[in-house]
Scaffold this active site. Structure first.
Site, PDB file in Angstrom:
ATOM      1  N   SER A 134      -1.254   8.456 -10.092  1.00 52.60           N
ATOM      2  CA  SER A 134      -2.665   8.056 -10.191  1.00 52.60           C
ATOM      3  C   SER A 134      -3.594   9.193  -9.825  1.00 52.60           C
ATOM      4  O   SER A 134      -4.756   9.198 -10.208  1.00 52.60           O
ATOM      5  CB  SER A 134      -2.971   6.921  -9.197  1.00 52.60           C
ATOM      6  N   HIS A 155      -0.270   8.237 -17.838  1.00 46.97           N
ATOM      7  CA  HIS A 155      -0.873   7.362 -16.823  1.00 46.97           C
ATOM      8  C   HIS A 155      -1.182   6.005 -17.448  1.00 46.97           C
ATOM      9  O   HIS A 155      -2.099   5.866 -18.252  1.00 46.97           O
ATOM     10  CB  HIS A 155      -2.146   8.017 -16.250  1.00 46.97           C
ATOM     11  N   ASN A 205      -9.533   7.134 -13.153  1.00 45.97           N
ATOM     12  CA  ASN A 205      -9.542   7.094 -11.685  1.00 45.97           C
ATOM     13  C   ASN A 205     -10.608   7.987 -11.060  1.00 45.97           C
ATOM     14  O   ASN A 205     -11.031   7.755  -9.924  1.00 45.97           O
ATOM     15  CB  ASN A 205      -8.165   7.436 -11.119  1.00 45.97           C
TER      16      ASN A 205
HETATM   17  C1  LIG Z   1      -9.290   2.905  -3.978  1.00 46.70           C
HETATM   18  C2  LIG Z   1      -8.431   3.575  -5.036  1.00 46.70           C
HETATM   19  C3  LIG Z   1      -7.976   2.695  -6.099  1.00 46.70           C
HETATM   20  C4  LIG Z   1      -7.416   3.355  -7.296  1.00 46.70           C
HETATM   21  C5  LIG Z   1      -6.594   2.511  -8.159  1.00 46.70           C
HETATM   22  C6  LIG Z   1      -5.979   3.249  -9.290  1.00 46.70           C
HETATM   23  C7  LIG Z   1      -4.739   2.618  -9.807  1.00 46.70           C
HETATM   24  C8  LIG Z   1      -4.236   3.158 -11.123  1.00 46.70           C
HETATM   25  O1  LIG Z   1      -3.934   4.526 -11.132  1.00 46.70           O
HETATM   26  C9  LIG Z   1      -5.023   2.800 -12.344  1.00 46.70           C
HETATM   27  C10 LIG Z   1      -5.028   1.314 -12.626  1.00 46.70           C
HETATM   28  O2  LIG Z   1      -4.102   0.702 -13.094  1.00 46.70           O
HETATM   29  S1  LIG Z   1      -6.490   0.594 -12.211  1.00 46.70           S
HETATM   30  C11 LIG Z   1      -6.252  -1.091 -12.595  1.00 46.70           C
HETATM   31  C12 LIG Z   1      -6.612  -1.397 -13.990  1.00 46.70           C
HETATM   32  N1  LIG Z   1      -6.513  -2.819 -14.203  1.00 46.70           N
HETATM   33  C13 LIG Z   1      -7.562  -3.643 -14.185  1.00 46.70           C
HETATM   34  O3  LIG Z   1      -8.686  -3.213 -14.001  1.00 46.70           O
HETATM   35  C14 LIG Z   1      -7.216  -5.085 -14.359  1.00 46.70           C
HETATM   36  C15 LIG Z   1      -8.421  -5.966 -14.293  1.00 46.70           C
HETATM   37  N2  LIG Z   1      -8.030  -7.371 -14.505  1.00 46.70           N
HETATM   38  C16 LIG Z   1      -7.816  -7.914 -15.738  1.00 46.70           C
HETATM   39  O4  LIG Z   1      -7.957  -7.270 -16.750  1.00 46.70           O
HETATM   40  C17 LIG Z   1      -7.422  -9.379 -15.768  1.00 46.70           C
HETATM   41  O5  LIG Z   1      -7.823  -9.980 -14.554  1.00 46.70           O
HETATM   42  C18 LIG Z   1      -5.867  -9.595 -15.976  1.00 46.70           C
HETATM   43  C19 LIG Z   1      -5.499  -9.122 -17.391  1.00 46.70           C
HETATM   44  C20 LIG Z   1      -5.028  -8.885 -14.952  1.00 46.70           C
HETATM   45  C21 LIG Z   1      -5.545 -11.081 -15.864  1.00 46.70           C
HETATM   46  O6  LIG Z   1      -6.312 -11.806 -16.751  1.00 46.70           O
HETATM   47  P1  LIG Z   1      -7.009 -13.165 -16.341  1.00 46.70           P
HETATM   48  O7  LIG Z   1      -7.742 -13.659 -17.532  1.00 46.70           O
HETATM   49  O8  LIG Z   1      -7.801 -12.897 -15.084  1.00 46.70           O
HETATM   50  O9  LIG Z   1      -5.809 -14.089 -15.935  1.00 46.70           O
HETATM   51  P2  LIG Z   1      -4.713 -14.818 -16.822  1.00 46.70           P
HETATM   52  O10 LIG Z   1      -5.363 -15.981 -17.537  1.00 46.70           O
HETATM   53  O11 LIG Z   1      -3.604 -15.081 -15.869  1.00 46.70           O
HETATM   54  O12 LIG Z   1      -4.192 -13.757 -17.896  1.00 46.70           O
HETATM   55  C22 LIG Z   1      -4.812 -13.489 -19.160  1.00 46.70           C
HETATM   56  C23 LIG Z   1      -3.769 -13.194 -20.209  1.00 46.70           C
HETATM   57  O13 LIG Z   1      -2.979 -12.070 -19.817  1.00 46.70           O
HETATM   58  C24 LIG Z   1      -1.600 -12.454 -19.742  1.00 46.70           C
HETATM   59  N3  LIG Z   1      -0.977 -11.705 -18.633  1.00 46.70           N
HETATM   60  C25 LIG Z   1      -1.544 -11.398 -17.445  1.00 46.70           C
HETATM   61  N4  LIG Z   1      -0.707 -10.644 -16.705  1.00 46.70           N
HETATM   62  C26 LIG Z   1       0.422 -10.490 -17.447  1.00 46.70           C
HETATM   63  C27 LIG Z   1       1.654  -9.814 -17.235  1.00 46.70           C
HETATM   64  N5  LIG Z   1       1.906  -9.124 -16.117  1.00 46.70           N
HETATM   65  N6  LIG Z   1       2.598  -9.861 -18.203  1.00 46.70           N
HETATM   66  C28 LIG Z   1       2.370 -10.516 -19.344  1.00 46.70           C
HETATM   67  N7  LIG Z   1       1.218 -11.155 -19.599  1.00 46.70           N
HETATM   68  C29 LIG Z   1       0.260 -11.167 -18.673  1.00 46.70           C
HETATM   69  C30 LIG Z   1      -1.609 -13.945 -19.548  1.00 46.70           C
HETATM   70  O14 LIG Z   1      -0.398 -14.563 -19.993  1.00 46.70           O
HETATM   71  C31 LIG Z   1      -2.801 -14.348 -20.398  1.00 46.70           C
HETATM   72  O15 LIG Z   1      -2.464 -14.397 -21.783  1.00 46.70           O
HETATM   73  P3  LIG Z   1      -3.084 -15.495 -22.808  1.00 46.70           P
HETATM   74  O16 LIG Z   1      -2.394 -15.183 -24.083  1.00 46.70           O
HETATM   75  O17 LIG Z   1      -4.579 -15.164 -22.838  1.00 46.70           O
HETATM   76  O18 LIG Z   1      -2.815 -16.820 -22.232  1.00 46.70           O
HETATM   77  N1  LIG Z   2      -0.357   0.236  -8.610  1.00 45.61           N
HETATM   78  C1  LIG Z   2      -1.101   0.604  -9.631  1.00 45.61           C
HETATM   79  O1  LIG Z   2      -1.995  -0.144 -10.053  1.00 45.61           O
HETATM   80  C2  LIG Z   2      -0.860   1.912 -10.313  1.00 45.61           C
HETATM   81  C3  LIG Z   2      -1.449   2.143 -11.575  1.00 45.61           C
HETATM   82  C4  LIG Z   2      -1.198   3.372 -12.231  1.00 45.61           C
HETATM   83  C5  LIG Z   2      -0.397   4.328 -11.648  1.00 45.61           C
HETATM   84  N2  LIG Z   2       0.187   4.063 -10.425  1.00 45.61           N
HETATM   85  C6  LIG Z   2       1.095   5.074  -9.875  1.00 45.61           C
HETATM   86  O2  LIG Z   2       2.419   4.694 -10.238  1.00 45.61           O
HETATM   87  C7  LIG Z   2       3.326   5.080  -9.194  1.00 45.61           C
HETATM   88  C8  LIG Z   2       4.070   3.866  -8.679  1.00 45.61           C
HETATM   89  O3  LIG Z   2       3.137   2.916  -8.185  1.00 45.61           O
HETATM   90  P1  LIG Z   2       3.540   1.375  -7.979  1.00 45.61           P
HETATM   91  O4  LIG Z   2       2.272   0.641  -7.749  1.00 45.61           O
HETATM   92  O5  LIG Z   2       4.473   0.941  -9.062  1.00 45.61           O
HETATM   93  O6  LIG Z   2       4.348   1.489  -6.591  1.00 45.61           O
HETATM   94  P2  LIG Z   2       5.385   0.450  -5.967  1.00 45.61           P
HETATM   95  O7  LIG Z   2       5.341   0.656  -4.501  1.00 45.61           O
HETATM   96  O8  LIG Z   2       5.172  -0.918  -6.519  1.00 45.61           O
HETATM   97  O9  LIG Z   2       6.810   0.968  -6.544  1.00 45.61           O
HETATM   98  C9  LIG Z   2       7.371   2.218  -6.268  1.00 45.61           C
HETATM   99  C10 LIG Z   2       8.889   2.099  -6.428  1.00 45.61           C
HETATM  100  O10 LIG Z   2       9.465   3.404  -6.367  1.00 45.61           O
HETATM  101  C11 LIG Z   2      10.680   3.310  -5.662  1.00 45.61           C
HETATM  102  N3  LIG Z   2      11.042   4.649  -5.182  1.00 45.61           N
HETATM  103  C12 LIG Z   2      10.451   5.367  -4.191  1.00 45.61           C
HETATM  104  N4  LIG Z   2      11.057   6.575  -4.073  1.00 45.61           N
HETATM  105  C13 LIG Z   2      12.033   6.606  -5.041  1.00 45.61           C
HETATM  106  C14 LIG Z   2      12.994   7.583  -5.435  1.00 45.61           C
HETATM  107  N5  LIG Z   2      13.068   8.771  -4.829  1.00 45.61           N
HETATM  108  N6  LIG Z   2      13.839   7.291  -6.457  1.00 45.61           N
HETATM  109  C15 LIG Z   2      13.771   6.101  -7.092  1.00 45.61           C
HETATM  110  N7  LIG Z   2      12.869   5.132  -6.766  1.00 45.61           N
HETATM  111  C16 LIG Z   2      12.023   5.393  -5.747  1.00 45.61           C
HETATM  112  C17 LIG Z   2      10.428   2.284  -4.561  1.00 45.61           C
HETATM  113  O11 LIG Z   2      11.626   1.745  -4.077  1.00 45.61           O
HETATM  114  C18 LIG Z   2       9.556   1.271  -5.323  1.00 45.61           C
HETATM  115  O12 LIG Z   2      10.340   0.241  -5.906  1.00 45.61           O
HETATM  116  C19 LIG Z   2       2.483   5.815  -8.145  1.00 45.61           C
HETATM  117  O13 LIG Z   2       2.515   7.187  -8.431  1.00 45.61           O
HETATM  118  C20 LIG Z   2       1.092   5.229  -8.374  1.00 45.61           C
HETATM  119  O14 LIG Z   2       0.063   6.093  -7.948  1.00 45.61           O
HETATM  120  C21 LIG Z   2      -0.022   2.889  -9.746  1.00 45.61           C
END
Ligand SMILES: CCCCCCC[C@H](O)CC(=O)SCCNC(=O)CCNC(=O)[C@H](O)C(C)(C)COP(=O)([O-])OP(=O)([O-])OC[C@H]1O[C@@H](n2cnc3c(N)ncnc32)[C@H](O)[C@@H]1OP(=O)([O-])[O-]
Ligand SMILES: NC(=O)c1ccc[n+]([C@@H]2O[C@H](COP(=O)([O-])OP(=O)(O)OC[C@H]3O[C@@H](n4cnc5c(N)ncnc54)[C@H](O)[C@@H]3O)[C@@H](O)[C@H]2O)c1
Length: 300
Positions: A134, A155, A205
């Site tokens: 990430s 990613h 991100n």
């Molecule tokens: C502080 C630092 C933070 C940094 C973070 C960075 C992390 C990272 O690097 C980047 C990211 O990922 S950032 C993160 C980016 N992500 C976001 O920003 C996510 C934001 N959230 C969303 O987009 C929505 O809330 C969801 C799509 C998660 C759920 O949707 P909802 O409407 O609230 O709820 P629903 O009604 O339950 O589901 C709707 C439909 O989806 C289907 N389904 C769901 N999950 C499923 C699965 N695992 N499998 C299969 N299917 C799945 C479900 O069946 C349904 O289908 P239908 O055919 O319509 O019946």
């Molecule tokens: N969580 C998110 O929404 C998200 C979205 C995009 C990218 N990412 C990135 O994806 C990566 C994984 O995140 P996550 O949320 O799936 O974490 P997670 O904690 O759910 O899973 C990580 C997994 O890696 C395994 N692991 C750790 N060290 C290992 C090794 N040496 N060999 C094999 N397996 C090992 C752990 O046992 C665990 O099951 C990170 O780099 C994260 O920044 C996360």
């Protein structure tokens, strides 16, 4: 059924020419992201090996994939997809015949480098290595290998089966051939790709992390409750989840790894300041949905 899930259920044959050269994929890390990536890769016809540290983690991950497939697909399709998935604890053995490695382990540079250094010795010459990091620069991970021309970033976004975007990242050493193959793989996975440079947080991100951290700081300053911030951003800005729901969904540990890493690298940037509230919750083991509690208590 929603458009996203319809695409996801389309049947793919593994002999199809849509793959280019990438037919066999190894996903390392069977957590939140690894499970989703493996699910989509197998659903789009690729042979997939998922690797993690223990059989127990891998069995749980397979069960998660099956449950996720049951939300959107029928029995025959699920059986086909599960038939294309195998699990292994030995990463070096898993990559012996693979075309592409997608690493999705813990967000820690040293752990990722150690893994890639060992894989570099075990994988065939043609194998492309990628990280789903990430926040860590791809070039800092790639230096652990002798194949920087066959190294890039893929990613994905959480939940992988639903989120359409794939950021494809190149480092200066990534060859055009490798980058084209990664873009082709993104299409084969039915994702929309964007080309990214190896800048902090790539595209999404770089914008999302400061937004989520500022939401946490608002609560720290006592300006609003997490519930009100979430309601405001969903109803006032049209976001599907508020920032606190999203932090719980992503995992508070992963959020802390990201912000601590950036703060260490860019100590003067106020956008990347750590948060005492986030640190406290992580130290209490409140990591979000994965532990049942983060900013919110999840319903059982
Ligand atoms: C502080 C630092 C933070 C940094 C973070 C960075 C992390 C990272 O690097 C980047 C990211 O990922 S950032 C993160 C980016 N992500 C976001 O920003 C996510 C934001 N959230 C969303 O987009 C929505 O809330 C969801 C799509 C998660 C759920 O949707 P909802 O409407 O609230 O709820 P629903 O009604 O339950 O589901 C709707 C439909 O989806 C289907 N389904 C769901 N999950 C499923 C699965 N695992 N499998 C299969 N299917 C799945 C479900 O069946 C349904 O289908 P239908 O055919 O319509 O019946
Ligand atoms: N969580 C998110 O929404 C998200 C979205 C995009 C990218 N990412 C990135 O994806 C990566 C994984 O995140 P996550 O949320 O799936 O974490 P997670 O904690 O759910 O899973 C990580 C997994 O890696 C395994 N692991 C750790 N060290 C290992 C090794 N040496 N060999 C094999 N397996 C090992 C752990 O046992 C665990 O099951 C990170 O780099 C994260 O920044 C996360």
């Amino acid at each position: 059924m929603a458009q996203a899930t319809r695409v996801f259920c389309r049947n793919f044959s593994s002999s199809s020419s849509r793959f280019g050269n990438i037919k066999h994929v190894t996903v390392i890390g069977a957590g939140l992201m690894g499970a989703g990536i493996a699910q989509v890769a197998a659903s789009t016809g690729h042979q997939v090996v998922i690797v993690d540290q223990t059989d127990d983690i891998l069995s749980k991950s397979k069960a998660t994939i099956e449950k996720s497939l049951q939300r959107v697909a029928g029995e025959t399709f699920i059986a086909e997809v599960m038939g294309r998935l195998t699990i292994k604890t030995d990463a070096a053995a898993a990559v012996k015949n693979t075309d592409l490695v997608i690493e999705a382990i813990v967000e820690n540079l040293e752990v990722k480098k150690k893994l890639f250094s060992s894989l570099d010795k075990a994988a065939p010459k043609h194998t492309i290595f990628t990280s789903n990091t990430s926040s860590i620069p791809i070039k800092d991970i790639a230096v652990a290998t002798q194949r920087q021309d066959r190294f890039g970033g893929l990613h994905f976004f959480n939940p992988v089966p639903i989120m359409k975007l794939l950021e494809v990242i190149r480092i200066p050493a990534t060859s055009d051939e490798t980058f084209d193959k990664l873009l082709g793989f993104g299409k084969a996975m039915d994702k929309s790709t964007v080309n990214c440079k190896d800048t902090p947080g790539f595209i999404v991100n770089r914008l999302l992390v400061p937004y989520m951290m500022e939401a946490i700081r608002m609560v720290e300053r006592g300006e609003a409750s997490p519930q009100d911030v979430d309601t405001a951003m969903k109803l006032g800005a049209g976001y599907p989840m508020g920032p606190f729901e999203l932090t719980d969904y992503v995992g508070l540990d992963t959020c802390k790894f990201i912000i601590d890493g950036w703060h260490k690298k860019y100590p003067d940037n106020p956008l990347f300041m750590p948060s005492p509230l986030l640190d406290k919750l992580v130290s209490e083991g409140k990591l979000g949905n994965k532990t049942g509690e983060g900013f919110y208590k999840q319903k059982k």
